[in-house]
Write a protein that holds these residues in place. Structure first.
Motif, PDB file in Angstrom:
ATOM      1  N   THR A   1     -22.670  50.578 -35.827  1.00  0.00           N
ATOM      2  CA  THR A   1     -23.020  49.312 -36.460  1.00  0.00           C
ATOM      3  C   THR A   1     -24.492  49.211 -36.853  1.00  0.00           C
ATOM      4  N   GLN A   2     -25.248  50.288 -36.737  1.00  0.00           N
ATOM      5  CA  GLN A   2     -26.643  50.277 -37.175  1.00  0.00           C
ATOM      6  C   GLN A   2     -26.708  50.173 -38.691  1.00  0.00           C
ATOM      7  N   GLY A   3     -27.875  49.907 -39.214  1.00  0.00           N
ATOM      8  CA  GLY A   3     -28.028  49.638 -40.635  1.00  0.00           C
ATOM      9  C   GLY A   3     -27.887  50.827 -41.559  1.00  0.00           C
ATOM     10  N   THR A   4     -28.256  52.013 -41.138  1.00  0.00           N
ATOM     11  CA  THR A   4     -28.254  53.138 -42.061  1.00  0.00           C
ATOM     12  C   THR A   4     -26.897  53.829 -42.090  1.00  0.00           C
ATOM     13  N   ILE A   5     -26.644  54.520 -43.185  1.00  0.00           N
ATOM     14  CA  ILE A   5     -25.387  55.232 -43.346  1.00  0.00           C
ATOM     15  C   ILE A   5     -25.331  56.442 -42.429  1.00  0.00           C
ATOM     16  N   ALA A   6     -26.441  57.113 -42.241  1.00  0.00           N
ATOM     17  CA  ALA A   6     -26.467  58.290 -41.379  1.00  0.00           C
ATOM     18  C   ALA A   6     -26.145  57.923 -39.931  1.00  0.00           C
ATOM     19  N   MET A   7     -26.651  56.808 -39.453  1.00  0.00           N
ATOM     20  CA  MET A   7     -26.337  56.380 -38.091  1.00  0.00           C
ATOM     21  C   MET A   7     -24.870  55.992 -37.966  1.00  0.00           C
ATOM     22  N   GLY A   8     -24.320  55.408 -39.013  1.00  0.00           N
ATOM     23  CA  GLY A   8     -22.893  55.098 -39.009  1.00  0.00           C
ATOM     24  C   GLY A   8     -22.041  56.342 -38.955  1.00  0.00           C
ATOM     25  N   LEU A   9     -22.458  57.378 -39.673  1.00  0.00           N
ATOM     26  CA  LEU A   9     -21.738  58.650 -39.665  1.00  0.00           C
ATOM     27  C   LEU A   9     -21.818  59.311 -38.290  1.00  0.00           C
ATOM     28  N   ILE A  10     -22.978  59.311 -37.691  1.00  0.00           N
ATOM     29  CA  ILE A  10     -23.141  59.879 -36.355  1.00  0.00           C
ATOM     30  C   ILE A  10     -22.345  59.075 -35.332  1.00  0.00           C
ATOM     31  N   GLY A  11     -22.337  57.770 -35.481  1.00  0.00           N
ATOM     32  CA  GLY A  11     -21.577  56.917 -34.567  1.00  0.00           C
ATOM     33  C   GLY A  11     -20.081  57.157 -34.660  1.00  0.00           C
ATOM     34  N   CYS A  12     -19.565  57.324 -35.872  1.00  0.00           N
ATOM     35  CA  CYS A  12     -18.128  57.601 -36.037  1.00  0.00           C
ATOM     36  C   CYS A  12     -17.754  58.957 -35.466  1.00  0.00           C
ATOM     37  N   ALA A  13     -18.606  59.939 -35.650  1.00  0.00           N
ATOM     38  CA  ALA A  13     -18.329  61.273 -35.109  1.00  0.00           C
ATOM     39  C   ALA A  13     -18.346  61.253 -33.582  1.00  0.00           C
ATOM     40  N   THR A  14     -19.315  60.573 -32.988  1.00  0.00           N
ATOM     41  CA  THR A  14     -19.368  60.516 -31.529  1.00  0.00           C
ATOM     42  C   THR A  14     -18.228  59.674 -30.961  1.00  0.00           C
ATOM     43  N   PHE A  15     -17.819  58.650 -31.696  1.00  0.00           N
ATOM     44  CA  PHE A  15     -16.696  57.833 -31.234  1.00  0.00           C
ATOM     45  C   PHE A  15     -15.409  58.642 -31.211  1.00  0.00           C
ATOM     46  N   SER A  16     -15.168  59.421 -32.257  1.00  0.00           N
ATOM     47  CA  SER A  16     -13.934  60.219 -32.285  1.00  0.00           C
ATOM     48  C   SER A  16     -13.973  61.317 -31.223  1.00  0.00           C
ATOM     49  N   LEU A  17     -15.132  61.907 -30.984  1.00  0.00           N
ATOM     50  CA  LEU A  17     -15.245  62.932 -29.952  1.00  0.00           C
ATOM     51  C   LEU A  17     -15.027  62.344 -28.565  1.00  0.00           C
ATOM     52  N   SER A  18     -15.647  61.215 -28.286  1.00  0.00           N
ATOM     53  CA  SER A  18     -15.495  60.625 -26.956  1.00  0.00           C
ATOM     54  C   SER A  18     -14.082  60.084 -26.744  1.00  0.00           C
ATOM     55  N   MET A  19     -13.449  59.583 -27.800  1.00  0.00           N
ATOM     56  CA  MET A  19     -12.083  59.107 -27.657  1.00  0.00           C
ATOM     57  C   MET A  19     -11.115  60.259 -27.404  1.00  0.00           C
ATOM     58  N   SER A  20     -11.351  61.388 -28.046  1.00  0.00           N
ATOM     59  CA  SER A  20     -10.483  62.536 -27.797  1.00  0.00           C
ATOM     60  C   SER A  20     -10.684  63.084 -26.383  1.00  0.00           C
ATOM     61  N   LEU A  21     -11.909  63.106 -25.897  1.00  0.00           N
ATOM     62  CA  LEU A  21     -12.149  63.524 -24.507  1.00  0.00           C
ATOM     63  C   LEU A  21     -11.511  62.551 -23.518  1.00  0.00           C
ATOM     64  N   PHE A  22     -11.554  61.277 -23.851  1.00  0.00           N
ATOM     65  CA  PHE A  22     -10.897  60.272 -23.015  1.00  0.00           C
ATOM     66  C   PHE A  22      -9.391  60.512 -22.963  1.00  0.00           C
ATOM     67  N   LEU A  23      -8.793  60.796 -24.115  1.00  0.00           N
ATOM     68  CA  LEU A  23      -7.356  61.057 -24.146  1.00  0.00           C
ATOM     69  C   LEU A  23      -6.983  62.316 -23.368  1.00  0.00           C
ATOM     70  N   LEU A  24      -7.795  63.361 -23.491  1.00  0.00           N
ATOM     71  CA  LEU A  24      -7.527  64.582 -22.740  1.00  0.00           C
ATOM     72  C   LEU A  24      -7.607  64.358 -21.233  1.00  0.00           C
ATOM     73  N   THR A  25      -8.605  63.614 -20.797  1.00  0.00           N
ATOM     74  CA  THR A  25      -8.759  63.355 -19.365  1.00  0.00           C
ATOM     75  C   THR A  25      -7.655  62.452 -18.845  1.00  0.00           C
ATOM     76  N   TYR A  26      -7.319  61.432 -19.599  1.00  0.00           N
ATOM     77  CA  TYR A  26      -6.262  60.500 -19.196  1.00  0.00           C
ATOM     78  C   TYR A  26      -4.915  61.216 -19.132  1.00  0.00           C
ATOM     79  N   GLY A  27      -4.655  62.071 -20.120  1.00  0.00           N
ATOM     80  CA  GLY A  27      -3.414  62.834 -20.108  1.00  0.00           C
ATOM     81  C   GLY A  27      -3.352  63.835 -18.975  1.00  0.00           C
ATOM     82  N   ASN A  28      -4.497  64.356 -18.582  1.00  0.00           N
ATOM     83  CA  ASN A  28      -4.535  65.298 -17.463  1.00  0.00           C
ATOM     84  C   ASN A  28      -4.292  64.595 -16.133  1.00  0.00           C
ATOM     85  N   ILE A  29      -4.793  63.397 -15.973  1.00  0.00           N
ATOM     86  CA  ILE A  29      -4.608  62.659 -14.725  1.00  0.00           C
ATOM     87  C   ILE A  29      -3.139  62.302 -14.520  1.00  0.00           C
TER      88      ILE A  29
END
Length: 86
Positions: free
Chosen positions: A27-55
């Motif tokens: 939600t930061q103002g620049t487009i580059a920060m939005g792109l980095i935020g979306c990439a980190t969100f998808s990475l962290s969500m996939s790691l969350f799904l992997l860990t949750y599925g493993n438990i």
């Protein structure tokens, strides 16, 4: 085995905090920060799904996380190429 389960729960809590940070970056103002935020969100969500599925021994979470990782990377590269052209 209990220490491994405890560490997975701690990892899930850390990922939730990281998800909030990724939303803040998106939600930061620049487009580059939005792109980095979306990439980190998808990475962290996939790691969350992997860990949750493993438990809880749910197998299809691995497929969803793999698709999210692959499509997230492809989307990030496509958006960066489109952003570079303009």
């Amino acid at each position: 085995m209990e220490i491994f389960l405890f560490s997975q729960y701690v990892f899930i809590i850390a990922l939730i905090i990281f998800l909030f940070a990724a939303v803040r970056m998106t939600t930061q103002g620049t487009i580059a920060m939005g792109l980095i935020g979306c990439a980190t969100f998808s990475l962290s969500m996939s790691l969350f799904l992997l860990t949750y599925g493993n438990i809880y021994s749910i197998e299809f979470y691995k497929d969803i996380a793999l698709a999210l990782i692959l499509l997230g990377v492809v989307g990030t590269i496509a958006f960066a190429i489109a952003l570079r052209r303009t």
